[in-house]
Design an enzyme around this catalytic site. Structure first.
Site, PDB file in Angstrom:
ATOM      1  N   ALA A  54      -6.172   4.503  -4.411  1.00  0.00           N
ATOM      2  CA  ALA A  54      -5.460   3.998  -2.542  1.00  0.00           C
ATOM      3  C   ALA A  54      -5.714   5.221  -1.836  1.00  0.00           C
ATOM      4  O   ALA A  54      -5.348   5.301  -0.795  1.00  0.00           O
ATOM      5  CB  ALA A  54      -4.152   3.343  -2.427  1.00  0.00           C
ATOM      6  N   ALA A  55      -6.577   6.591  -2.568  1.00  0.00           N
ATOM      7  CA  ALA A  55      -6.910   7.666  -1.974  1.00  0.00           C
ATOM      8  C   ALA A  55      -7.395   7.765  -0.617  1.00  0.00           C
ATOM      9  O   ALA A  55      -6.781   7.895   0.354  1.00  0.00           O
ATOM     10  CB  ALA A  55      -7.101   8.905  -3.558  1.00  0.00           C
ATOM     11  N   GLY A  56      -8.425   6.821  -0.823  1.00  0.00           N
ATOM     12  CA  GLY A  56      -9.353   7.038  -0.287  1.00  0.00           C
ATOM     13  C   GLY A  56      -8.801   5.887   1.031  1.00  0.00           C
ATOM     14  O   GLY A  56      -9.054   6.308   2.617  1.00  0.00           O
ATOM     15  N   ASP A  57      -7.895   4.486   0.408  1.00  0.00           N
ATOM     16  CA  ASP A  57      -6.777   3.778   2.330  1.00  0.00           C
ATOM     17  C   ASP A  57      -6.785   5.293   2.563  1.00  0.00           C
ATOM     18  O   ASP A  57      -6.216   4.905   3.592  1.00  0.00           O
ATOM     19  CB  ASP A  57      -6.878   3.219   1.250  1.00  0.00           C
ATOM     20  CG  ASP A  57      -7.565   1.821   0.632  1.00  0.00           C
ATOM     21  OD1 ASP A  57      -8.655   1.818   0.601  1.00  0.00           O
ATOM     22  OD2 ASP A  57      -6.689   1.203  -0.601  1.00  0.00           O
TER      23      ASP A  57
HETATM   24  O1  RIB Z   1      -8.547   1.278  -2.533  1.00  0.00           O
HETATM   25  C1  RIB Z   1      -7.666   0.250  -4.170  1.00  0.00           C
HETATM   26  C2  RIB Z   1      -7.325  -0.568  -3.325  1.00  0.00           C
HETATM   27  O2  RIB Z   1      -8.445  -1.875  -3.649  1.00  0.00           O
HETATM   28  C3  RIB Z   1      -6.550  -1.859  -4.925  1.00  0.00           C
HETATM   29  O3  RIB Z   1      -5.132  -1.061  -4.019  1.00  0.00           O
HETATM   30  C4  RIB Z   1      -6.951  -3.100  -5.260  1.00  0.00           C
HETATM   31  O4  RIB Z   1      -6.064  -3.609  -4.525  1.00  0.00           O
HETATM   32  C5  RIB Z   1      -8.413  -2.698  -5.044  1.00  0.00           C
HETATM   33  O5  RIB Z   1      -8.574  -3.375  -3.383  1.00  0.00           O
END
Ligand code: RIB
Length: 302
Positions: A251-254
């Site tokens: 989730a770093a990119g998110d």
């Molecule tokens: O970007 C991380 C996410 O990728 C995770 O939370 C997982 O669910 C996948 O979708």
């Protein structure tokens, strides 16, 4: 509430094992710990927007199972507008099977579940949310037709349109590019989109300029510890990454995408918004899990 940002995308329950290393093909490996954590690229980005200072609405699907209820509740707990999160009967919620190794790298297998049933009509039904928003964000964990519809609708409404092309296995449809204000791939996604082997700033610049030549206005290639490369009509800029000791890069990119979008929605200049997203992402990699790792505004402000 009038959400300034709308995220159209996935919600997954992450089933996370920590192990000394990633298993090889055919191998059974003893792990160290296991956790069930709310995730999904769309939901993670919505949580990042909410925690990092902008109002946000989510459009997506969960299944009619216990995970679906938990995923929706996790977003409600963040103050996210979930009127656009539907429950699909007869399917599971999206799942992500994640292994994180001792060096903080991960491998992920996703099962789409309800995410695979998010149709263009599902987005159309919440057109009022898109109309009221300033920024619209998509990823690629929902059907491509839905992403195509959302990008085109966002462009027609004159919104700031962000695409995080993740996960990505090849080039995007050519007619998408002109609808995107900010395309934000990581190294491997930039490589899949262009065929350019992206490993450093020089190769990221080649890939970014190739993508700009296809019609997208701004490209931000995120390069982990090497920072981010921003290519626009004004030229190319490098943003070095804050130095941290990583624990889990999930989730770093998110977090970067959500932080960047939240800053734009708050009226922050785009270069500052990139640096803000980087600081948020750097904090996230020092913590375990997807949504639990995403920092709050007070932790990221200088
Ligand atoms: O970007 C991380 C996410 O990728 C995770 O939370 C997982 O669910 C996948 O979708």
């Amino acid at each position: 509430m009038q959400a300034k940002v709308v995220v159209v995308g996935s919600l997954n329950m992450d089933l996370v094992a920590r192990a000394p290393r990633l298993p090889r093909a055919g191998e059974t490996l003893a792990g160290e710990s296991f956790a069930t954590v709310p995730g999904g690229k769309g939901a993670n980005q919505a949580v990042a927007v909410a925690r990092l200072g902008a109002s946000v609405a989510m459009i997506g699907n969960v299944g009619d199972d216990a995970y679906g209820q938990q995923l929706r509740q996790a977003l409600l707990d963040e103050g996210i507008d979930c009127q656009g999160v539907a429950v699909c009967t007869g399917v599971s919620s999206g799942l992500a099977l994640i292994v994180v190794d001792a060096s903080s790298q991960n491998s992920i297998v996703i099962i789409p579940g309800g995410n695979g049933q998010l149709l263009p009509e599902s987005v159309q039904a919440f057109d009022a949310l898109l109309k009221r928003a300033e920024v619209i964000i998509c990823q690629l964990e929902v059907p491509l037709a839905t992403v195509a519809y959302t990008l085109a609708r966002g462009r027609a409404l004159g919104k700031t349109v962000i695409l995080n092309p993740a996960p990505c296995t090849g080039p995007l449809p050519q007619d998408w590019y002109a609808a995107i204000d900010y395309l934000i791939p990581n190294e491997s996604e930039a490589q899949a989109l262009t065929g350019v082997a992206v490993s450093d700033l020089a190769s990221a610049e080649v890939a970014a300029e190739q993508l700009r030549s296809l019609g997208v206005q701004n490209v931000i290639v995120t390069l982990g510890a090497q920072g981010a490369l921003f290519a626009s009509a004004q030229g190319v800029r490098h943003f070095p990454a804050p130095v941290v000791q990583p624990l889990d890069t999930t989730a770093a990119g998110d977090t970067f995408v959500g932080g960047f979008a939240a800053a734009l929605a708050r009226g922050v200049e785009e270069g500052e918004a990139i640096a803000f997203g980087q600081r948020a992402a750097a904090l996230s990699v020092t913590r375990a899990g997807a949504q639990p790792s995403i920092p709050y505004l007070f932790e990221v402000q200088p």
